[in-house]
Design a protein around this motif. Structure first.
Motif, PDB file in Angstrom:
ATOM      1  N   GLU A   1       0.813  -1.217   0.000  1.00  0.00           N
ATOM      2  CA  GLU A   1       0.000   0.000   0.000  1.00  0.00           C
ATOM      3  C   GLU A   1       0.850   1.272   0.000  1.00  0.00           C
ATOM      4  O   GLU A   1       0.558   2.214  -0.729  1.00  0.00           O
ATOM      5  N   ARG A   2       1.873   1.293   0.832  1.00  0.00           N
ATOM      6  CA  ARG A   2       2.715   2.489   0.927  1.00  0.00           C
ATOM      7  C   ARG A   2       3.456   2.738  -0.390  1.00  0.00           C
ATOM      8  O   ARG A   2       3.499   3.854  -0.894  1.00  0.00           O
ATOM      9  N   GLN A   3       4.043   1.688  -0.934  1.00  0.00           N
ATOM     10  CA  GLN A   3       4.787   1.829  -2.188  1.00  0.00           C
ATOM     11  C   GLN A   3       3.866   2.290  -3.320  1.00  0.00           C
ATOM     12  O   GLN A   3       4.231   3.163  -4.114  1.00  0.00           O
ATOM     13  N   LEU A   4       2.671   1.717  -3.376  1.00  0.00           N
ATOM     14  CA  LEU A   4       1.716   2.102  -4.408  1.00  0.00           C
ATOM     15  C   LEU A   4       1.317   3.567  -4.256  1.00  0.00           C
ATOM     16  O   LEU A   4       1.227   4.309  -5.238  1.00  0.00           O
ATOM     17  N   ARG A   5       1.081   3.986  -3.012  1.00  0.00           N
ATOM     18  CA  ARG A   5       0.702   5.371  -2.740  1.00  0.00           C
ATOM     19  C   ARG A   5       1.808   6.335  -3.164  1.00  0.00           C
ATOM     20  O   ARG A   5       1.553   7.342  -3.835  1.00  0.00           O
ATOM     21  N   ILE A   6       3.068   6.027  -2.822  1.00  0.00           N
ATOM     22  CA  ILE A   6       4.186   6.901  -3.176  1.00  0.00           C
ATOM     23  C   ILE A   6       4.398   6.920  -4.689  1.00  0.00           C
ATOM     24  O   ILE A   6       4.634   7.973  -5.283  1.00  0.00           O
ATOM     25  N   TRP A   7       4.295   5.769  -5.330  1.00  0.00           N
ATOM     26  CA  TRP A   7       4.427   5.711  -6.789  1.00  0.00           C
ATOM     27  C   TRP A   7       3.350   6.568  -7.450  1.00  0.00           C
ATOM     28  O   TRP A   7       3.631   7.355  -8.359  1.00  0.00           O
ATOM     29  N   ALA A   8       2.100   6.431  -6.987  1.00  0.00           N
ATOM     30  CA  ALA A   8       1.000   7.213  -7.558  1.00  0.00           C
ATOM     31  C   ALA A   8       1.239   8.705  -7.325  1.00  0.00           C
ATOM     32  O   ALA A   8       0.990   9.529  -8.212  1.00  0.00           O
ATOM     33  N   GLY A   9       1.730   9.054  -6.139  1.00  0.00           N
ATOM     34  CA  GLY A   9       2.040  10.454  -5.842  1.00  0.00           C
ATOM     35  C   GLY A   9       3.124  10.998  -6.747  1.00  0.00           C
ATOM     36  O   GLY A   9       3.032  12.130  -7.242  1.00  0.00           O
ATOM     37  N   ALA A  10       4.165  10.213  -6.999  1.00  0.00           N
ATOM     38  CA  ALA A  10       5.248  10.638  -7.886  1.00  0.00           C
ATOM     39  C   ALA A  10       4.732  10.822  -9.312  1.00  0.00           C
ATOM     40  O   ALA A  10       5.108  11.777 -10.005  1.00  0.00           O
ATOM     41  N   GLU A  11       3.856   9.928  -9.764  1.00  0.00           N
ATOM     42  CA  GLU A  11       3.275  10.055 -11.098  1.00  0.00           C
ATOM     43  C   GLU A  11       2.424  11.328 -11.201  1.00  0.00           C
ATOM     44  O   GLU A  11       2.454  12.027 -12.211  1.00  0.00           O
ATOM     45  N   ALA A  12       1.664  11.612 -10.138  1.00  0.00           N
ATOM     46  CA  ALA A  12       0.823  12.805 -10.131  1.00  0.00           C
ATOM     47  C   ALA A  12       1.694  14.070 -10.170  1.00  0.00           C
ATOM     48  O   ALA A  12       1.366  15.035 -10.872  1.00  0.00           O
ATOM     49  N   LEU A  13       2.792  14.067  -9.411  1.00  0.00           N
ATOM     50  CA  LEU A  13       3.705  15.210  -9.434  1.00  0.00           C
ATOM     51  C   LEU A  13       4.322  15.388 -10.825  1.00  0.00           C
ATOM     52  O   LEU A  13       4.446  16.501 -11.328  1.00  0.00           O
ATOM     53  N   ALA A  14       4.696  14.286 -11.450  1.00  0.00           N
ATOM     54  CA  ALA A  14       5.313  14.344 -12.772  1.00  0.00           C
ATOM     55  C   ALA A  14       4.319  14.840 -13.825  1.00  0.00           C
ATOM     56  O   ALA A  14       4.708  15.515 -14.782  1.00  0.00           O
ATOM     57  N   ALA A  15       3.042  14.532 -13.646  1.00  0.00           N
ATOM     58  CA  ALA A  15       2.024  14.938 -14.617  1.00  0.00           C
ATOM     59  C   ALA A  15       1.719  16.435 -14.522  1.00  0.00           C
ATOM     60  O   ALA A  15       1.187  17.011 -15.464  1.00  0.00           O
ATOM     61  N   GLY A  16       2.027  17.033 -13.381  1.00  0.00           N
ATOM     62  CA  GLY A  16       1.778  18.466 -13.226  1.00  0.00           C
ATOM     63  C   GLY A  16       0.336  18.757 -12.848  1.00  0.00           C
ATOM     64  O   GLY A  16      -0.343  17.949 -12.222  1.00  0.00           O
ATOM     65  N   ARG A  17      -0.136  19.938 -13.269  1.00  0.00           N
ATOM     66  CA  ARG A  17      -1.487  20.388 -12.910  1.00  0.00           C
ATOM     67  C   ARG A  17      -2.535  19.360 -13.374  1.00  0.00           C
ATOM     68  O   ARG A  17      -2.523  18.929 -14.516  1.00  0.00           O
ATOM     69  N   GLY A  18      -3.421  18.983 -12.450  1.00  0.00           N
ATOM     70  CA  GLY A  18      -4.454  17.992 -12.756  1.00  0.00           C
ATOM     71  C   GLY A  18      -3.958  16.557 -12.653  1.00  0.00           C
ATOM     72  O   GLY A  18      -4.707  15.620 -12.914  1.00  0.00           O
TER      73      GLY A  18
ATOM     74  N   ARG B   1      -3.159  14.779 -10.026  1.00  0.00           N
ATOM     75  CA  ARG B   1      -3.783  13.991  -8.959  1.00  0.00           C
ATOM     76  C   ARG B   1      -5.062  13.337  -9.469  1.00  0.00           C
ATOM     77  O   ARG B   1      -5.276  12.137  -9.286  1.00  0.00           O
ATOM     78  N   GLU B   2      -5.915  14.103 -10.118  1.00  0.00           N
ATOM     79  CA  GLU B   2      -7.180  13.570 -10.646  1.00  0.00           C
ATOM     80  C   GLU B   2      -6.920  12.528 -11.723  1.00  0.00           C
ATOM     81  O   GLU B   2      -7.558  11.477 -11.759  1.00  0.00           O
ATOM     82  N   LEU B   3      -5.963  12.803 -12.597  1.00  0.00           N
ATOM     83  CA  LEU B   3      -5.623  11.893 -13.683  1.00  0.00           C
ATOM     84  C   LEU B   3      -5.149  10.541 -13.144  1.00  0.00           C
ATOM     85  O   LEU B   3      -5.611   9.480 -13.577  1.00  0.00           O
ATOM     86  N   VAL B   4      -4.236  10.577 -12.177  1.00  0.00           N
ATOM     87  CA  VAL B   4      -3.698   9.345 -11.596  1.00  0.00           C
ATOM     88  C   VAL B   4      -4.776   8.609 -10.795  1.00  0.00           C
ATOM     89  O   VAL B   4      -4.873   7.381 -10.850  1.00  0.00           O
ATOM     90  N   ALA B   5      -5.613   9.358 -10.074  1.00  0.00           N
ATOM     91  CA  ALA B   5      -6.685   8.724  -9.294  1.00  0.00           C
ATOM     92  C   ALA B   5      -7.628   7.955 -10.218  1.00  0.00           C
ATOM     93  O   ALA B   5      -8.016   6.822  -9.923  1.00  0.00           O
ATOM     94  N   ARG B   6      -7.998   8.551 -11.340  1.00  0.00           N
ATOM     95  CA  ARG B   6      -8.890   7.862 -12.286  1.00  0.00           C
ATOM     96  C   ARG B   6      -8.212   6.646 -12.913  1.00  0.00           C
ATOM     97  O   ARG B   6      -8.818   5.594 -13.052  1.00  0.00           O
ATOM     98  N   ALA B   7      -6.955   6.813 -13.299  1.00  0.00           N
ATOM     99  CA  ALA B   7      -6.248   5.729 -13.992  1.00  0.00           C
ATOM    100  C   ALA B   7      -5.975   4.539 -13.080  1.00  0.00           C
ATOM    101  O   ALA B   7      -6.000   3.395 -13.522  1.00  0.00           O
ATOM    102  N   THR B   8      -5.722   4.798 -11.807  1.00  0.00           N
ATOM    103  CA  THR B   8      -5.341   3.721 -10.879  1.00  0.00           C
ATOM    104  C   THR B   8      -6.495   3.245 -10.006  1.00  0.00           C
ATOM    105  O   THR B   8      -6.356   2.260  -9.286  1.00  0.00           O
ATOM    106  N   HIS B   9      -7.617   3.956 -10.040  1.00  0.00           N
ATOM    107  CA  HIS B   9      -8.774   3.655  -9.175  1.00  0.00           C
ATOM    108  C   HIS B   9      -8.427   3.827  -7.707  1.00  0.00           C
ATOM    109  O   HIS B   9      -9.027   3.183  -6.841  1.00  0.00           O
ATOM    110  N   LEU B  10      -7.447   4.674  -7.417  1.00  0.00           N
ATOM    111  CA  LEU B  10      -7.140   5.050  -6.044  1.00  0.00           C
ATOM    112  C   LEU B  10      -7.919   6.322  -5.727  1.00  0.00           C
ATOM    113  O   LEU B  10      -8.255   7.089  -6.625  1.00  0.00           O
ATOM    114  N   SER B  11      -8.168   6.566  -4.452  1.00  0.00           N
ATOM    115  CA  SER B  11      -8.871   7.801  -4.099  1.00  0.00           C
ATOM    116  C   SER B  11      -7.934   8.994  -4.281  1.00  0.00           C
ATOM    117  O   SER B  11      -6.704   8.861  -4.213  1.00  0.00           O
ATOM    118  N   ARG B  12      -8.535  10.153  -4.488  1.00  0.00           N
ATOM    119  CA  ARG B  12      -7.721  11.370  -4.637  1.00  0.00           C
ATOM    120  C   ARG B  12      -6.961  11.655  -3.353  1.00  0.00           C
ATOM    121  O   ARG B  12      -5.837  12.157  -3.395  1.00  0.00           O
TER     122      ARG B  12
END
Length: 170
Positions: A7-24, A26-37
């Motif tokens: 869970e922790r690794q997945l959360r950090i990976w998703a966070g890093a992807e959201a940071l790399a994607a820039g504005r929006g 978080r929403e993009l990664v949440a939809r793609a991974t089915h994780l909560s925002r």
């Protein structure tokens, strides 16, 4: 990734992807991974941190996560088994059992008994009870006798009576 990361690794990976994607992101990664925002936001916070979390051994806080439905609603498994057992289908010699009642109908009957449960949770609970969820299709189980359902109910009642007296049922 959820199959190889905790869970922790997945959360950090998703966070890093959201940071790399820039504005929006978080929403993009949440939809793609089915994780909560919120989970992605916490991952972004963890990914930005200068040092790793102090406790690397624990993945989840102690006591975190929802309690199992059996703990929150005692008796639900027994009630569900009582609903499906009289109308169980399948070869008695086979470990595969199924019921002719839908998960939606079973959920409605459990709700009428005072339980709070969805049809999806009923499907999971049936799996725990050893039932197999099968796609809707015609099953040839033998001749369609007009009193077939009544016969099964009678046999089930007799078997239950024998078991209550401690006698074997074959």
């Amino acid at each position: 990734m959820s199959k190889v990361l905790d869970e922790r690794q997945l959360r950090i990976w998703a966070g890093a992807e959201a940071l790399a994607a820039g504005r929006g992101g978080r929403e993009l990664v949440a939809r793609a991974t089915h994780l909560s925002r919120t989970t992605v936001l916490l991952g972004m916070k963890d990914a930005r941190a200068k040092k790793p979390p102090a406790d690397l051994v624990k993945v989840r806080r102690s006591g975190a996560g929802p309690k199992r439905i059996q703990e929150r609603q005692p008796g639900i498994m027994k009630a569900l088994d009582a609903l499906v057992d009289p109308v169980t289908r399948g070869d008695p010699e086979s470990p595969l059992r199924w019921t002719c009642k839908s998960t939606r109908a079973l959920a409605a009957e459990l709700q009428a008994q005072g339980f709070t449960v969805s049809q999806h949770k009923v499907g999971e609970l049936l799996g725990e009870l050893g039932y197999s969820l099968q796609a809707t299709k015609k099953m040839l189980e033998g001749a369609a006798h007009p009193e077939r359902d009544a016969q099964f109910r009678y046999i089930n009642a007799e078997a239950a009576a024998f078991q209550a007296r401690g006698q074997p049922v074959v």
